[in-house]
Design an enzyme around this catalytic site. Structure first.
Site, PDB file in Angstrom:
ATOM      1  N   HIS A 126       0.265   0.940 -13.373  1.00  0.00           N
ATOM      2  CA  HIS A 126       1.002  -0.288 -13.721  1.00  0.00           C
ATOM      3  C   HIS A 126       2.477   0.057 -13.921  1.00  0.00           C
ATOM      4  O   HIS A 126       2.803   1.062 -14.566  1.00  0.00           O
ATOM      5  CB  HIS A 126       0.417  -0.885 -15.015  1.00  0.00           C
ATOM      6  N   MET A 136      -4.618  -6.994  -6.851  1.00  0.00           N
ATOM      7  CA  MET A 136      -4.110  -8.087  -7.686  1.00  0.00           C
ATOM      8  C   MET A 136      -5.224  -8.989  -8.244  1.00  0.00           C
ATOM      9  O   MET A 136      -5.109 -10.213  -8.245  1.00  0.00           O
ATOM     10  CB  MET A 136      -3.104  -8.930  -6.880  1.00  0.00           C
ATOM     11  N   ARG A 137      -6.306  -8.347  -8.694  1.00  0.00           N
ATOM     12  CA  ARG A 137      -7.404  -9.100  -9.290  1.00  0.00           C
ATOM     13  C   ARG A 137      -7.920  -8.363 -10.516  1.00  0.00           C
ATOM     14  O   ARG A 137      -7.929  -7.134 -10.511  1.00  0.00           O
ATOM     15  CB  ARG A 137      -8.593  -9.131  -8.323  1.00  0.00           C
ATOM     16  N   LEU A 138      -8.391  -9.124 -11.497  1.00  0.00           N
ATOM     17  CA  LEU A 138      -9.048  -8.488 -12.645  1.00  0.00           C
ATOM     18  C   LEU A 138     -10.430  -7.995 -12.208  1.00  0.00           C
ATOM     19  O   LEU A 138     -11.160  -8.720 -11.529  1.00  0.00           O
ATOM     20  CB  LEU A 138      -9.245  -9.518 -13.759  1.00  0.00           C
ATOM     21  N   ILE A 139     -10.768  -6.779 -12.595  1.00  0.00           N
ATOM     22  CA  ILE A 139     -12.100  -6.246 -12.294  1.00  0.00           C
ATOM     23  C   ILE A 139     -13.102  -6.929 -13.234  1.00  0.00           C
ATOM     24  O   ILE A 139     -12.867  -7.022 -14.440  1.00  0.00           O
ATOM     25  CB  ILE A 139     -12.112  -4.715 -12.508  1.00  0.00           C
ATOM     26  N   ASN A 174      -6.169   2.550 -12.991  1.00  0.00           N
ATOM     27  CA  ASN A 174      -5.122   1.651 -12.483  1.00  0.00           C
ATOM     28  C   ASN A 174      -3.754   2.259 -12.744  1.00  0.00           C
ATOM     29  O   ASN A 174      -3.585   3.063 -13.664  1.00  0.00           O
ATOM     30  CB  ASN A 174      -5.223   0.293 -13.199  1.00  0.00           C
ATOM     31  N   GLY A 186       0.779  -1.235   0.000  1.00  0.00           N
ATOM     32  CA  GLY A 186       0.000   0.000   0.000  1.00  0.00           C
ATOM     33  C   GLY A 186       0.806   1.277   0.000  1.00  0.00           C
ATOM     34  O   GLY A 186       0.324   2.310   0.477  1.00  0.00           O
ATOM     35  N   SER A 187       2.007   1.239  -0.585  1.00  0.00           N
ATOM     36  CA  SER A 187       2.769   2.498  -0.624  1.00  0.00           C
ATOM     37  C   SER A 187       2.067   3.530  -1.517  1.00  0.00           C
ATOM     38  O   SER A 187       2.100   4.737  -1.226  1.00  0.00           O
ATOM     39  CB  SER A 187       4.215   2.268  -1.065  1.00  0.00           C
ATOM     40  N   ASN A 188       1.403   3.071  -2.572  1.00  0.00           N
ATOM     41  CA  ASN A 188       0.641   4.016  -3.405  1.00  0.00           C
ATOM     42  C   ASN A 188      -0.605   4.512  -2.671  1.00  0.00           C
ATOM     43  O   ASN A 188      -0.969   5.681  -2.784  1.00  0.00           O
ATOM     44  CB  ASN A 188       0.256   3.374  -4.738  1.00  0.00           C
TER      45      ASN A 188
END
Ligand code: GRF
Length: 194
Positions: free
Chosen positions: A109, A90-93, A107, A12-14
């Site tokens: 990346h 870490m999941r596809l929406i 997102n 969670g640094s972002n």
């Protein structure tokens, strides 16, 4: 002022950079919720410390993606969330959330998309022997890191670069680029860069 939910699965640094930017006024938004699919992730501690409400879940407790995404939508609507900001989720929406928030899911990346989508973009760049990689911020669609690009920044890979040093460079850029880009997007109501 836009109301956002941040989705994260890891350190969670972002998330922290976004929360700090809201606090210092450089990101004009309000963080209404953390959605986390890894209840032991460090991002949970960060949200507690910042006093941000959390919706945590485990995918295996549900029949499928549609079930947990419906529950997430209830939480988002309850808090009148305008935008979903993915920060290491870490999941596809799935289609359930995408339909509810068209062009309202963003997102970040760690590569210059469309190069090196998916997992371990930093490792892929090192392995590929490229001289430049970077960071991409994009709208989310049904694909893996494929939606329309909003902003990018280049990072040079030096000789002798290690995974650790490259990750540090990329994260340093992410923490500045994400709040700045979102602020711009929100000020233009999410339309300017589409
Ligand atoms: C970031 O590098 C982001 O680009 C990617 O996942 C990582 C999350 O890191 N999508 P953190 O949890 O914000 O530290």
């Amino acid at each position: 002022m836009k109301q956002i939910a941040i989705f994260a699965s890891g350190s969670g640094s972002n998330f922290q950079a976004l929360v700090d930017s809201v606090q210092n006024g450089s990101l004009q938004a309000s963080v209404k919720l953390l959605v986390c699919d890894q209840p032991n992730a460090f991002v949970m501690e960060r949200a507690k410390a910042a006093g941000i409400p959390i919706f945590a879940f485990r995918a295996k407790d549900y029949k499928g993606k549609e079930e947990f995404e419906k529950e997430i939508i209830v939480e988002l609507q309850r808090r009148e969330v305008d935008f979903i900001v993915l920060a290491g989720y870490m999941r596809l929406i799935g289609p359930t959330l995408l339909r509810q928030f068209p062009k309202r899911i963003i997102n970040i990346h760690p590569s210059l998309l469309p190069a090196f989508p998916g997992k371990d973009a930093i490792g892929q760049a090192l392995e590929g022997g490229v001289k430049y990689t970077g960071v991409t911020i994009h709208f989310v669609d049904e694909g893996m890191d494929t939606g329309p690009i909003i902003e990018q920044e280049v990072v040079r890979i030096s000789s002798g670069e290690t995974r650790g040093s490259l990750q540090d460079k990329i994260q340093h850029i992410e923490h500045e680029l994400y709040p700045r880009t979102l602020n711009h997007l929100f000020l233009t109501n999410g339309y300017l860069m589409q």
